[in-house]
Design a protein around this motif. Sequence first.
Motif, short mmCIF file in Angstrom:
data_model
loop_
_atom_site.label_atom_id
_atom_site.label_comp_id
_atom_site.label_asym_id
_atom_site.label_seq_id
_atom_site.Cartn_x
_atom_site.Cartn_y
_atom_site.Cartn_z
N LYS A 112 52.83 -12.10 -155.29
CA LYS A 112 51.92 -13.10 -154.74
C LYS A 112 50.56 -12.48 -154.46
O LYS A 112 50.45 -11.39 -153.92
CB LYS A 112 52.48 -13.66 -153.43
N GLU A 113 49.47 -13.22 -154.82
CA GLU A 113 48.13 -12.75 -154.53
C GLU A 113 47.81 -12.94 -153.06
O GLU A 113 47.94 -14.04 -152.52
CB GLU A 113 47.10 -13.50 -155.38
N MET A 114 47.37 -11.85 -152.40
CA MET A 114 47.03 -11.89 -150.99
C MET A 114 45.57 -12.29 -150.77
O MET A 114 45.25 -13.05 -149.88
CB MET A 114 47.29 -10.53 -150.36
N PHE A 115 44.68 -11.73 -151.61
CA PHE A 115 43.28 -12.13 -151.59
C PHE A 115 42.59 -11.65 -152.85
O PHE A 115 43.13 -10.81 -153.59
CB PHE A 115 42.55 -11.62 -150.34
N GLU A 116 41.39 -12.18 -153.11
CA GLU A 116 40.57 -11.71 -154.22
C GLU A 116 39.11 -11.73 -153.79
O GLU A 116 38.69 -12.52 -152.96
CB GLU A 116 40.80 -12.56 -155.47
N VAL A 117 38.35 -10.80 -154.39
CA VAL A 117 36.92 -10.68 -154.10
C VAL A 117 36.19 -10.59 -155.44
O VAL A 117 36.58 -9.80 -156.31
CB VAL A 117 36.62 -9.42 -153.26
N SER A 118 35.16 -11.37 -155.62
CA SER A 118 34.39 -11.34 -156.87
C SER A 118 33.32 -10.26 -156.81
O SER A 118 32.58 -10.16 -155.84
CB SER A 118 33.73 -12.71 -157.11
#
Length: 222
Positions: free
Chosen positions: A171-177
Amino acid sequence: MNNARPRTSRSGTVPQKRESFESSPVIVGGVVYIGAGNGDVVAIDLASGKTKWRYKTNVEIGESTPAVAGGMVYIGDLRGTVHGINAADGKGVWTYKKGTEIKSSPVVVGDRVLVGSYDQSLYAIHAKTGKMLWKFESTGPIHATPAISDGVAYITGWDEHFRAIRISDGKEMFEVSSGAYTGASPLLDGNMAYFGTFGNEVFGVDMAAEKIVWRYEHPVRK
């Protein structure tokens, strides 16, 4: 008709084609493990330099560096197959095929092998059986090797994102561009992650705050 004869050395023997190496060596228990461009995974005795065994993938191996853990060697090839090899004798234990090239280096965490692929996915494969446990799909090829901390895999990709993926279930916890595609693997230090991009920038990401806290661009390479 081509009557050309193979060139010989001064000793009269035909020179053998040299192996190329993009993969980096890994040393465990006095043995060097490395993937060769001709598709061989080679185990070399560190003290003597003698070859202990060769495992043939029959496919070119690129930048994927072997991971060695639990008596096994793991590596990916450029046709998208992950190989699980017995470290003692070089015999194949399992293969997992998914279709596109692997340049990411496998990372072993507990009972699973994590590896990125150019099919835009991060895979978790069971270390003993080669069965896929989960697959996380991003939106760009994953060239980089995952960095691991506290049960989370951190990846960068050509989709211009830095992502945190939970190892237990994908599961993805967070993402930053970041705004630029990335081939470099992130470096983790405490709550911070650092990586460079093809936009000629280096980023510092606060993983606890889930945001970029600084970015550096070289003044000459703008």
